[in-house]
Write a protein that holds these residues in place. Structure first.
Motif, PDB file in Angstrom:
ATOM      1  N   LYS A 181       2.576 -10.522   4.008  1.00 24.61           N
ATOM      2  CA  LYS A 181       1.157 -10.783   3.733  1.00 24.61           C
ATOM      3  C   LYS A 181       0.385  -9.496   3.962  1.00 24.61           C
ATOM      4  N   ASP A 182      -0.942  -9.574   3.797  1.00 26.79           N
ATOM      5  CA  ASP A 182      -1.849  -8.560   4.346  1.00 26.79           C
ATOM      6  C   ASP A 182      -1.455  -7.144   3.921  1.00 26.79           C
ATOM      7  N   THR A 183      -1.292  -6.972   2.614  1.00 27.03           N
ATOM      8  CA  THR A 183      -0.878  -5.668   2.093  1.00 27.03           C
ATOM      9  C   THR A 183      -2.081  -4.904   1.557  1.00 27.03           C
ATOM     10  N   ALA A 184      -2.240  -3.677   2.046  1.00 26.00           N
ATOM     11  CA  ALA A 184      -3.380  -2.841   1.679  1.00 26.00           C
ATOM     12  C   ALA A 184      -2.853  -1.490   1.218  1.00 26.00           C
ATOM     13  N   LEU A 185      -3.180  -1.131  -0.019  1.00 26.86           N
ATOM     14  CA  LEU A 185      -2.724   0.143  -0.574  1.00 26.86           C
ATOM     15  C   LEU A 185      -3.660   1.276  -0.166  1.00 26.86           C
ATOM     16  N   PHE A 186      -3.098   2.430   0.085  1.00 23.34           N
ATOM     17  CA  PHE A 186      -3.885   3.649   0.242  1.00 23.34           C
ATOM     18  C   PHE A 186      -4.394   4.062  -1.138  1.00 23.34           C
ATOM     19  N   ASP A 187      -5.598   4.653  -1.186  1.00 24.06           N
ATOM     20  CA  ASP A 187      -6.231   4.875  -2.488  1.00 24.06           C
ATOM     21  C   ASP A 187      -5.847   6.197  -3.146  1.00 24.06           C
ATOM     22  N   ARG A 188      -4.939   6.942  -2.516  1.00 25.82           N
ATOM     23  CA  ARG A 188      -4.463   8.183  -3.139  1.00 25.82           C
ATOM     24  C   ARG A 188      -3.099   8.533  -2.549  1.00 25.82           C
ATOM     25  N   LYS A 189      -2.407   9.432  -3.239  1.00 31.11           N
ATOM     26  CA  LYS A 189      -1.109   9.879  -2.744  1.00 31.11           C
ATOM     27  C   LYS A 189      -1.255  10.728  -1.487  1.00 31.11           C
ATOM     28  N   ILE A 190      -0.238  10.676  -0.647  1.00 30.02           N
ATOM     29  CA  ILE A 190      -0.137  11.548   0.528  1.00 30.02           C
ATOM     30  C   ILE A 190       1.196  12.280   0.396  1.00 30.02           C
ATOM     31  N   GLY A 191       1.143  13.587   0.287  1.00 30.84           N
ATOM     32  CA  GLY A 191       2.377  14.347   0.123  1.00 30.84           C
ATOM     33  C   GLY A 191       3.189  13.894  -1.078  1.00 30.84           C
ATOM     34  N   GLY A 192       2.503  13.514  -2.156  1.00 31.93           N
ATOM     35  CA  GLY A 192       3.201  13.148  -3.382  1.00 31.93           C
ATOM     36  C   GLY A 192       3.703  11.716  -3.442  1.00 31.93           C
ATOM     37  N   ARG A 193       3.403  10.907  -2.414  1.00 29.98           N
ATOM     38  CA  ARG A 193       3.874   9.519  -2.376  1.00 29.98           C
ATOM     39  C   ARG A 193       2.704   8.561  -2.200  1.00 29.98           C
ATOM     40  N   TYR A 194       2.813   7.403  -2.839  1.00 28.22           N
ATOM     41  CA  TYR A 194       1.870   6.324  -2.562  1.00 28.22           C
ATOM     42  C   TYR A 194       2.295   5.613  -1.273  1.00 28.22           C
ATOM     43  N   TYR A 195       1.330   4.967  -0.625  1.00 30.70           N
ATOM     44  CA  TYR A 195       1.618   4.247   0.613  1.00 30.70           C
ATOM     45  C   TYR A 195       0.939   2.880   0.638  1.00 30.70           C
TER      46      TYR A 195
END
Lengths: 345, 345
Positions: A181-195
């Motif tokens: 549940k409770d999944t929140a995406l980061f709004d930009r890549k960090i070091g070339g990866r999504y989180y």
């Protein structure tokens, strides 16, 4: 100052149409939020249930084969031993007492909202027979990514849908298998990866906790890391999960999360995560950032709940939209500085 | 004909060194298998525990900070109410009664094995404080991918390691968050995507079941689909999970899976999955393909268990290596045709 909007609660069950004949809305709450085309858009969880008939409690179950929401009825004798207003267990099977869908409401000022005529997303497949819930919205590279929970006898999964304008949305698939549940995406890549932050629930050993996963494409996630767990005896001692999508500040990523104690009282707190290594927690709320105090937060379908899934940020101003008592949507205003002060950073 | 090797069990706890002073091996079982450099390689789960001292039951816990395996002791009074020989719950905390590592054994004939001098993988990080278990090995594009379970108070996760020769292996990370187990990779791409079978365990609603996930890179998995669940009242009515990695035949993918009933009796069955859409089940065992019958399968550390994690296939010949009674490794020989006959296809 962290303060409640005087208009609170800003949305409730009366603001949304009822989808099914013979049903009633019991709450409009736990909303994802985004800024889109000059508007604040909320993606609200609307829960409805069949009106009780002939002394029987009715549970809604979507049937993917027929495309219809069926109703299963139980007598008081069959329901003996059930106490939670949200879930029933009868004959070894579990049911939800309501079925939720996701409905858009729009506003020019971020305070006064009007619901769209029809829902954006509702139960459609075998993972969603008990409904879809608790959307989070992240704007990544110009598109809006909606992560939401889906419940069924197969478990609770997290699905992904994508939209450009919140008038139509395309389901992409199941991001995380049950129970999650409770999944929140980061709004930009960090070091070339999504989180993404997510919240697996274990069948044994562990209490529900916040984990992080990375992705090359926002579809497939892996390299999971534990980020933060419960703190026994405190306000977030029984379960925690990501709230709104994290946002980047000069001190790192700010995540507003929910935590509950054993008494099921839900509060909001904050995490500060490292800018480049977001699995590292730099600071965490001692006391809650916000806790149920107002009448609409203390009483309702499931009282003593503040549950934030969405926020907007414009400059230093942060608006947290949260579900109050599993019944209505309310608004807390604060600044990024308020959150830093609260965290002591 | 599906038949047991007359040498069964082919490996046991006496065939492996004890890693920790004051510990004893209690089982060598649940082995992954591969053909590598003219040898059959088994990656065996070896479980060891502290020898009982001064009337106290001792549980091993790896400490990532010190790199040492510590021992926690309990008196009979503290253990009151505990019945399962594998798990203890004391003061609300859970412990395993043994800690497992993964140890290679090699053979020229696939029947007579000799253990390497040292284990290939053992507890190393915070996800593994209760040990690592139940490896599966898939050879993909010339490299060997090892998926294994790791247990800790954070839950049960699936990790990935990679090796070329089974003398050293490199951990890649956590593939699936808690609770998950029983992950078996497909040995080639299907429609340009890698696939894995996995086994999430839910905190509510669902019984443990087999799911499928896809991946662009064998690190990040998503687009999860439910594949097969339990069948109440049957031999696989309580929980099921992937066994050995699936292998491709002219009729589709053959997956040998384990299933248990409510009485914790574990058998092996077969699934036939669609060649191009492996989430589609074309056939499934009615009765078990193999069930605990031999003495070493019926009695042991945890009796009445057949648990296959590894197989080799050479032409039409399939050798299934399986854990017997959580204590030893045994071998079943069969042909692909035997499995088709069993499935009635």
């Amino acid at each position: 100052m962290i303060c409640r909007a005087k208009e609170n609660p800003i949305l409730g069950k009366k603001d949304f149409p009822v989808l099914h004949e013979g049903f009633e809305n019991i709450g409009a709450f736990n909303a994802g939020a985004a800024l889109c085309g000059g508007e604040t858009v909320l993606l609200v969880r609307v829960a409805e249930r069949p009106v009780r008939r002939e002394g029987r409690t009715l549970c809604p179950v979507f049937d993917p084969a027929s495309g219809k929401t069926e109703v299963v009825g139980f007598t008081p004798e069959e329901l003996r031993g059930n106490g939670d207003p949200r879930v029933l267990t009868v004959g070894g099977k579990r049911y939800l007492t309501s079925i939720s869908h996701l409905h858009v409401a729009r506003s020019r000022d971020g305070v006064h909202f009007r619901a769209d005529p029809a829902p954006l997303l509702q139960a459609q497949n075998e993972y969603e027979t008990f409904g879809i819930e608790d959307a989070r919205v992240a704007r990544v590279e110009g598109r809006y990514y909606i992560t939401f929970s889906a419940a069924s006898p197969l478990g609770s999964v997290v699905e992904l849908a994508v939209t450009d304008d919140f008038t139509t949305a395309r389901r992409v698939g199941v991001l995380f298998p049950p129970d999650n549940k409770d999944t929140a995406l980061f709004d930009r890549k960090i070091g070339g990866r999504y989180y993404a932050l997510h919240r697996p629930s274990c069948s044994c050993f562990a209490k529900p906790a916040i984990w992080l996963a990375e992705s090359p494409d926002l579809r497939c996630f892996g390299m999971h890391r534990f980020v933060a767990g419960v703190r026994p005896g405190k306000w977030d001692g029984a379960r925690i999960g990501a709230g709104a999508p994290p946002f980047l500040t000069e001190r790192g990523w700010v995540e507003l999360y929910h935590g509950a104690a054993e008494d099921d009282r839900y509060c909001m707190g904050a995490l500060l995560l490292d800018r480049n290594e977001p699995w590292k927690v730099l600071a965490r709320s001692g006391e809650p950032l916000a806790e149920p105090e107002a009448p609409y937060e203390r009483r309702g379908f499931f009282g003593n709940v503040i549950f934030g899934c969405g926020l907007t940020r414009e400059g230093d101003a942060v608006r947290l939209y949260y579900g109050a008592s599993d019944e209505s949507v309310a608004l807390l205003s604060m600044t990024v500085g308020d959150i830093f002060s609260h965290l002591g950073v």
